[in-house]
Design an enzyme around this catalytic site. Structure first.
Site, PDB file in Angstrom:
ATOM      1  N   LYS A  39      -7.442  38.553  54.315  1.00 20.47           N
ATOM      2  CA  LYS A  39      -7.426  39.287  53.038  1.00 20.47           C
ATOM      3  C   LYS A  39      -8.764  39.290  52.281  1.00 20.47           C
ATOM      4  O   LYS A  39      -9.584  40.141  52.546  1.00 20.47           O
ATOM      5  CB  LYS A  39      -6.260  38.796  52.181  1.00 20.47           C
ATOM      6  CG  LYS A  39      -4.906  39.274  52.758  1.00 20.47           C
ATOM      7  CD  LYS A  39      -3.864  39.516  51.701  1.00 20.47           C
ATOM      8  CE  LYS A  39      -2.750  40.395  52.210  1.00 20.47           C
ATOM      9  NZ  LYS A  39      -1.748  39.715  53.040  1.00 20.47           N
ATOM     10  N   TYR A  95       6.372  34.513  54.243  1.00 22.60           N
ATOM     11  CA  TYR A  95       5.897  35.701  54.966  1.00 22.60           C
ATOM     12  C   TYR A  95       4.568  35.345  55.629  1.00 22.60           C
ATOM     13  O   TYR A  95       3.661  34.842  54.971  1.00 22.60           O
ATOM     14  CB  TYR A  95       5.689  36.891  54.011  1.00 22.60           C
ATOM     15  CG  TYR A  95       5.001  38.055  54.689  1.00 22.60           C
ATOM     16  CD1 TYR A  95       5.722  38.923  55.516  1.00 22.60           C
ATOM     17  CD2 TYR A  95       3.629  38.251  54.564  1.00 22.60           C
ATOM     18  CE1 TYR A  95       5.085  39.963  56.177  1.00 22.60           C
ATOM     19  CE2 TYR A  95       2.985  39.288  55.220  1.00 22.60           C
ATOM     20  CZ  TYR A  95       3.720  40.143  56.027  1.00 22.60           C
ATOM     21  OH  TYR A  95       3.088  41.164  56.687  1.00 22.60           O
ATOM     22  N   ASP A 110      -1.036  28.801  55.511  1.00 23.01           N
ATOM     23  CA  ASP A 110      -1.389  30.211  55.555  1.00 23.01           C
ATOM     24  C   ASP A 110      -1.993  30.568  54.190  1.00 23.01           C
ATOM     25  O   ASP A 110      -1.272  30.843  53.233  1.00 23.01           O
ATOM     26  CB  ASP A 110      -0.134  31.035  55.859  1.00 23.01           C
ATOM     27  CG  ASP A 110      -0.407  32.532  55.887  1.00 23.01           C
ATOM     28  OD1 ASP A 110      -1.493  32.943  55.454  1.00 23.01           O
ATOM     29  OD2 ASP A 110       0.482  33.283  56.334  1.00 23.01           O
ATOM     30  N   TYR A 169       5.690  50.258  55.949  1.00 21.31           N
ATOM     31  CA  TYR A 169       6.801  49.824  55.108  1.00 21.31           C
ATOM     32  C   TYR A 169       7.459  50.992  54.383  1.00 21.31           C
ATOM     33  O   TYR A 169       7.816  50.873  53.218  1.00 21.31           O
ATOM     34  CB  TYR A 169       6.314  48.812  54.052  1.00 21.31           C
ATOM     35  CG  TYR A 169       5.558  47.622  54.604  1.00 21.31           C
ATOM     36  CD1 TYR A 169       6.153  46.778  55.530  1.00 21.31           C
ATOM     37  CD2 TYR A 169       4.268  47.345  54.188  1.00 21.31           C
ATOM     38  CE1 TYR A 169       5.466  45.672  56.033  1.00 21.31           C
ATOM     39  CE2 TYR A 169       3.581  46.238  54.682  1.00 21.31           C
ATOM     40  CZ  TYR A 169       4.185  45.414  55.600  1.00 21.31           C
ATOM     41  OH  TYR A 169       3.503  44.329  56.080  1.00 21.31           O
TER      42      TYR A 169
END
Ligand SMILES: *Cc1c(COP(=O)(O)O)cnc(C)c1O
Length: 426
Positions: A271, A146, A242, A18
């Site tokens: 995560k 996202y 999600d 990014y």
């Protein structure tokens, strides 16, 4: 002190995430982590306000997790997972099934969040195909959503907003139905009629429950999630949650969906699954979804199998992380962090240039009217001894649940101080 040679030499060959490599600040050289701190090569120790992208929920180097990984490394660091199974994965699957609501009971392991979402999308499409329903290959997803950076994930992330991350790839990625979250009665009705009208083309709806993360840390109420779930049930469309960012306590409950009292058909985890130690992802299917793949026909099997799926080191770390959730008062810690964030960040609300201040669980957000001086902000936080990474129009923190009060106060004092300076300067 100058940067270590490994950084100077390696930077000529690294492509950072990014990042506009011409203008981005060079990465800081890290030599160690401990608790909630990141140690830099020059000896400085930064308080990590991000827990390494929501992952290190117990802080870094937790001895229980480190020991589990070390022990596992000595006996079985990795083995392929086709035709073979091992105790860390079997135990973890059973534990996740027990922790998750409803009949989410089949766990497909992979190695990252994006792949967990890709697998969920494939499962949903094939769920219908296996039952002879062709043409149901569209997903409904949401503005500011996202779901990862791979092809299928980009396609269900927000590609409508001109500033959205994956907008360049319109035309390359498949088109889905991206709509606003159904907030309020009128939007609920519109969402319901979208599903009613398009159900023959729709495989499923995918949403990040309660918090849309990388799309701008936007919060929605459990009622919104409940409305989505009810509409999916009414129109026979699969619901994919999600929970890659929200899972494992981040929003105040073990999983965000619990706050809406709903059970999706498919749920994605990653995560914080291993407490931030090793990459691991999981796609968890309900009994009904799993059963649609049972057949005498080999073509009805799920054709997916990442080489490093269910890596034993990662599964051992995840089991150790779940032990810590059982033994230590993580959810109470999150509740205490939430009230601290609410109170401590509130003064930013009245600053010129600040649009909103909000908190949910161990997530604190200062939303700016417009991002200016991004590199200035990033550098100022480091000068204050903090690791934070503002992006888009927000300054946010997602600290470890184990962060002590004094460190938490330093974190929020630093955020208020720097955003106050920013507000005067820009
Ligand atoms: C981080 C994230 C992903 C992608 O996970 P990776 O491990 O980076 O591939 C997907 N969905 C959500 C909600 C995330 O926060």
């Amino acid at each position: 002190m100058s940067d270590p040679a490994w950084l100077t030499e390696g930077l000529a060959h690294l492509w950072m995430p990014y990042s506009q490599m011409r203008t981005a600040l060079p990465p800081l050289p890290v030599v160690g982590t401990d608790g909630v701190r990141i140690e830099l090569a020059d000896g400085r120790k930064l308080i990590d306000g991000l827990a390494s992208w929501w992952t290190a929920c117990h802080g870094y180097n937790h001895p229980h997790i480190t020991t589990a990984i070390r022990r596992q490394a000595e006996t079985l660091p990795h083995v392929m997972f086709a035709g073979l199974a091992h105790e860390p994965a079997a135990k973890l699957a059973a534990r996740l099934a027990k922790l998750l609501p409803g009949d989410l009971e089949r766990v497909f392991f992979c190695d990252s969040g994006s792949v967990a979402v890709e697998v969920a999308l494939k499962m949903a499409v094939q769920f219908w195909l296996n039952q002879g329903q062709t043409g149901r290959n569209k997903f409904v997803a949401f503005r500011h959503g996202y779901h990862g950076d791979t092809m299928g994930c980009m396609a269900v992330s927000d590609t409508e907003d001109e500033d959205a991350m994956h907008v360049l790839f319109r035309g390359y990625i498949p088109e889905h139905l991206i709509c606003d979250l159904p907030v309020g009665r009128a939007a609920e009705v519109a969402f319901d009629s979208l599903l009613a009208g398009e159900r023959g083309r729709i495989a499923g709806v995918i949403v990040e429950p309660l918090v849309q993360g990388a799309g701008g840390m936007k919060l929605h109420a459990p009622e919104v999630l409940k409305a989505i779930s009810d509409a999916c049930a009414r129109h026979g469309v699969l619901l994919i949650l999600d929970e890659i960012a929200t899972g494992f306590g981040r929003t105040g409950s073990m999983f965000a969906c619990e706050q809406a009292g709903i059970t999706p058909d498919i749920l994605c985890l990653s995560k914080a699954l291993t407490g931030g130690s090793i990459g691991l992802g999981a796609t968890v299917a309900s009994r009904r979804v799993f059963e649609a793949f049972l057949s005498d026909d080999p073509h009805k099997a799920l054709m997916h199998g990442p080489t490093f799926m269910a890596n034993p080191l990662a599964c051992a770390a995840a089991n150790a992380s779940l032990d810590l959730f059982e033994r230590e008062p993580r959810l109470q810690q999150v509740a205490a962090i939430e009230s601290h964030l609410r109170e401590a960040l509130a003064p930013c609300r009245s600053l010129p240039g600040v649009a909103d201040v909000r908190a949910k669980g161990a997530i604190g957000v200062i939303q700016l009217e417009e991002m200016k001086g991004l590199n200035w902000l990033r550098e100022r936080f480091v000068q204050e001894g903090l690791w934070l990474r503002p992006f888009a129009d927000i300054v946010y923190c997602t600290p470890s649940f184990t962060m002590e009060r004094a460190d938490l106060a330093r974190l929020t004092d630093g955020m208020v101080k720097v955003v106050t300076e920013w507000s005067k300067k820009f």
